[in-house]
Design a protein around this motif. Sequence first.
Motif, mmCIF file in Angstrom:
data_model
loop_
_atom_site.group_PDB
_atom_site.id
_atom_site.type_symbol
_atom_site.label_atom_id
_atom_site.label_comp_id
_atom_site.label_asym_id
_atom_site.label_seq_id
_atom_site.Cartn_x
_atom_site.Cartn_y
_atom_site.Cartn_z
ATOM 1 N N LEU A 1 -5.011 -4.491 -15.733
ATOM 2 C CA LEU A 1 -4.708 -3.902 -14.435
ATOM 3 C C LEU A 1 -4.918 -4.922 -13.318
ATOM 4 O O LEU A 1 -5.339 -6.052 -13.559
ATOM 5 C CB LEU A 1 -5.577 -2.661 -14.224
ATOM 6 C CG LEU A 1 -5.272 -1.515 -15.194
ATOM 7 C CD1 LEU A 1 -6.391 -0.483 -15.185
ATOM 8 C CD2 LEU A 1 -3.939 -0.859 -14.851
ATOM 9 N N ALA A 2 -4.633 -4.518 -12.098
ATOM 10 C CA ALA A 2 -4.728 -5.419 -10.955
ATOM 11 C C ALA A 2 -6.192 -5.783 -10.685
ATOM 12 O O ALA A 2 -7.111 -5.043 -11.058
ATOM 13 C CB ALA A 2 -4.114 -4.755 -9.721
ATOM 14 N N PRO A 3 -6.435 -6.911 -10.021
ATOM 15 C CA PRO A 3 -7.809 -7.305 -9.694
ATOM 16 C C PRO A 3 -8.364 -6.517 -8.519
ATOM 17 O O PRO A 3 -8.891 -7.086 -7.564
ATOM 18 C CB PRO A 3 -7.656 -8.796 -9.363
ATOM 19 C CG PRO A 3 -6.271 -8.924 -8.859
ATOM 20 C CD PRO A 3 -5.447 -7.933 -9.636
ATOM 21 N N VAL B 1 3.771 -0.928 -3.084
ATOM 22 C CA VAL B 1 4.500 -0.109 -4.060
ATOM 23 C C VAL B 1 6.008 -0.277 -3.879
ATOM 24 O O VAL B 1 6.764 -0.428 -4.854
ATOM 25 C CB VAL B 1 4.081 1.367 -3.941
ATOM 26 C CG1 VAL B 1 4.997 2.266 -4.766
ATOM 27 C CG2 VAL B 1 2.632 1.545 -4.390
ATOM 28 N N LEU B 2 6.472 -0.244 -2.642
ATOM 29 C CA LEU B 2 7.909 -0.384 -2.390
ATOM 30 C C LEU B 2 8.415 -1.776 -2.760
ATOM 31 O O LEU B 2 9.549 -1.931 -3.233
ATOM 32 C CB LEU B 2 8.209 -0.093 -0.921
ATOM 33 C CG LEU B 2 8.046 1.371 -0.502
ATOM 34 C CD1 LEU B 2 8.162 1.514 1.009
ATOM 35 C CD2 LEU B 2 9.087 2.248 -1.194
ATOM 36 N N PRO C 1 -2.563 -0.132 -6.151
ATOM 37 C CA PRO C 1 -2.537 -1.543 -6.555
ATOM 38 C C PRO C 1 -2.181 -1.765 -8.020
ATOM 39 O O PRO C 1 -1.759 -2.865 -8.383
ATOM 40 C CB PRO C 1 -3.979 -2.009 -6.266
ATOM 41 C CG PRO C 1 -4.534 -1.030 -5.302
ATOM 42 C CD PRO C 1 -3.882 0.273 -5.636
ATOM 43 N N HIS C 2 -2.353 -0.744 -8.851
ATOM 44 C CA HIS C 2 -2.199 -0.936 -10.295
ATOM 45 C C HIS C 2 -0.810 -0.579 -10.806
ATOM 46 O O HIS C 2 -0.530 -0.743 -11.997
ATOM 47 C CB HIS C 2 -3.259 -0.111 -11.030
ATOM 48 C CG HIS C 2 -4.647 -0.408 -10.581
ATOM 49 N ND1 HIS C 2 -5.286 -1.596 -10.879
ATOM 50 C CD2 HIS C 2 -5.517 0.299 -9.806
ATOM 51 C CE1 HIS C 2 -6.482 -1.596 -10.321
ATOM 52 N NE2 HIS C 2 -6.649 -0.468 -9.668
ATOM 53 N N TYR D 1 -0.432 2.060 5.005
ATOM 54 C CA TYR D 1 0.796 1.289 5.104
ATOM 55 C C TYR D 1 0.780 0.035 4.227
ATOM 56 O O TYR D 1 1.829 -0.381 3.722
ATOM 57 C CB TYR D 1 1.062 0.910 6.556
ATOM 58 C CG TYR D 1 1.164 2.108 7.481
ATOM 59 C CD1 TYR D 1 1.796 3.281 7.058
ATOM 60 C CD2 TYR D 1 0.620 2.094 8.766
ATOM 61 C CE1 TYR D 1 1.900 4.384 7.889
ATOM 62 C CE2 TYR D 1 0.713 3.193 9.602
ATOM 63 C CZ TYR D 1 1.345 4.332 9.156
ATOM 64 O OH TYR D 1 1.430 5.433 9.986
ATOM 65 N N GLY D 2 -0.374 -0.566 4.043
ATOM 66 C CA GLY D 2 -0.450 -1.718 3.149
ATOM 67 C C GLY D 2 -0.133 -1.353 1.707
ATOM 68 O O GLY D 2 0.732 -1.979 1.069
ATOM 69 N N PRO D 3 -0.817 -0.353 1.123
ATOM 70 C CA PRO D 3 -0.465 0.079 -0.238
ATOM 71 C C PRO D 3 0.973 0.573 -0.354
ATOM 72 O O PRO D 3 1.641 0.332 -1.362
ATOM 73 C CB PRO D 3 -1.470 1.202 -0.512
ATOM 74 C CG PRO D 3 -2.642 0.880 0.344
ATOM 75 C CD PRO D 3 -2.065 0.262 1.587
#
Length: 824
Positions: free
Chosen positions: A364-366, A521-522, A481-482, A515-517
């Motif tokens: 998975l992501a860090p 994703v987009l 993030p994952h 807005y960052g996440p």
Amino acid sequence: MASAVAVAAALMTAASGPVANYASATVPSWATHAWLVWPVFGLLTVVGTGLLLWERRLSEDGPPVPPVPVGRLAHDRHGSLRRRHVERVRGREEELAVLTRMLRRPDGRFAVVCGAGGLGKTTVAAQLATRAEEAGWAVFWMRWHEPADLAQQWIQVAVACGLSDADLESARAGQRSLPDLVWNRLEGSRRWLVVLDNVDEPEAVGPAGEPVAHYRGWIRPHGRGLLLVTSRDTSERTWGPRGRLLRLKPLETPAAGQVLLDAAPQAGTGQQAGELAVRLGGLPLALRTAGSYLAAPTSRYKTFDRYRRALDIEPALLAAEHPDASRPEVARTVVRHTWELSLDQLAAEGSAQARPLLRLLALLAPEPVPLSLITPGLLTSVTGGRVTAVDVEAAFAGLHRFGLLGLPDPPPAQGTYLRDDDITQVVLHPLVREISALALATEAADIAAWHRALAARLAEAAHEVVSTGRSAWPAARRLAPHTALLSAQATAEDLPGIRDTLRPLAALLREAGAYGPEYAVLLQLLGAQGRVLGSAHTDTLTSRNDLARALYRRGDYAQAAALHRETLVDRVRALGADHPHTLTSRNDLARALYGIGHYTQAAALHRQTLADRERVLGADHPHTLATRDDLARAVRRTGDYAQAAALHRRTLEDCVRVLGPDHPHTLATRNNLAHALRGMGDHAQAVALHRQTLDDRIRTLGPDHPHTLTSRNDLARALDGMGDHAQAAALHRRTLEDCVRVLGPDHPHTLATRNNLAHALRGMGDHAQAVALHRQTLDDRIRTLGPDHPHTLTSRTDLELALAMSRTARRRPRRWSRRGTAGG
């Protein structure tokens, strides 16, 4: 001493197996004569009694044996008690200060230096031992191997502190407990330090079947000296209330860089060493490994920079196999295998799922991983065996106990295990994650099956949070993030499912103000669609427009405008000028132009789009209402407040009727109407509307949503316009702190709030602070928005005015003090 060692050897022999008693089947002929047996028996009794009295006299008459330094033992036959030599320790000053205080005054406690493999626990203990020995303490160093070896070492310590052969004999005869005897002797001695190194199996230290926390075995908080234990076990439950746990963490960058410079001073500068130290996660074992490599004359990479770049291509530099890694003492010196020792021990304890769980987390992501993401079904699918919820909990708890995963938030008040409901995420050290992923690549027969299973679970989790709605906003932020694993290897067959998973998740994140996440994703979805479908596909164009919107919400107006312009051209060509998606692109481009300060151009595009949307969608369509409100905003920025207020008022009535009073578009329109009224000078009505909108946004969106922060900032501006500078400044100060935390220090809304705070302070007569804030905002706006943006020009004007007022105030302080309110 030789006698004590012989008795100790006999004790160890007796402890290693059962003691058998034998009776002879035949009786010697001399034993049948009573006249011979009884005199011999009497003689033996007298001799035995005499020897016993002589031994007691020797032990009573002789002076007590003082504790002796470990150096003297080492020169005799007790080389096993030698401490490990260490020259210097970097970055552990706080832990060593605590241990030094405990050495001088243990207060009935013992110390446990604990953490994952590779953090330098033994090094810290060795440094304390060096300091203690130099200060005159008797130092005894023991390394955990087997129970029999540990007992032998403890006996050597006790003999050095004055334990007699008679006491050892009584323990051999079963009359007294050997640990009791040893600790009774230590309680009578002072100024000693006993280091028990590498106690990674505390339950094996004894007595059998009892936890360490009962303090009836070799580990006790007794005596006038200090017992220091090093262990991978970080659980307070293991060590009990009398154990003082010092959990080691990776080194901070300056100290970690210095470790590299100590080992390889010719390999580069301090800054370069620090950059490599960050890449290695501050892990002392990895730092020592890298330093040794760089210092070796035959190494391919001689500088910190070259080694750091090589790690991205050849991670085996740190994760390499070792020909003798099956030996624990060797495995502890190899970065990869030091963690495998902990996984082996967890498997031996019955937690067979710890290793596959760590491997899954490494894929998975860090970022912090939600506990809920890992299910029994997921582990079952990758291991092929039946896994229960209890197995998963035990695996999490075991990995946490051995320091292989941590917690991003403070642990709960009760206990440290991951079974507590209020622990929702875990984190991996970056090097643990990287090397575990490499290990999986070499172990798994079909690593693609692991990716497929994890991707399926990610999609399932995304659908769960989307179906839950607003209450799942925090869960959506944790999951976002994952999701990169979903789109990383997407095929044409997978893409519809990935789109139907990621697009609703992004929408939920947008509603949450994350807005960052949302952007991340987009970006994943657009990358997969562009790769599989091509840049001109309608699904790709939709995702590109969504990404441009996310850029706008993040405050990157210029990049958003460029992407919207490109998408508009492609949609006109692919769909036609009147298609609803084309109209959406045109409206979004106008909003981005508004963001970069092109208000007249934005108003023209909004006016054109409004006419087309009324014709194509109807006057009451939500998109039509949004465009009318956007047009009013642009008109207001051109200075026509009356027309803007009329448009906002009409749109507000329609939004209440069509969407409802609590819809986000309704609240936005009401807030915009208040802006227009303030521009017309109607501050009282503006304050009332802003206050109402703020209350409604807190109720419907929460206090930290970006829209809520906007309302609070706008209310403060309206209060400042009414002359209530003190209340305005207090609101702006609070909002500025929240904007920095939620949106970041460089977001346009954050900079606007700081500029507004300077306005309020200027109105209060605090010209010096106002000048400082205006100057800081001007510099940041030039850097982020450019020198010609309207907001930048406003900041420049505000700074000039604040400087002029400050100069005037210094010349005529009394008059400006009286006119402070009017001057604002």
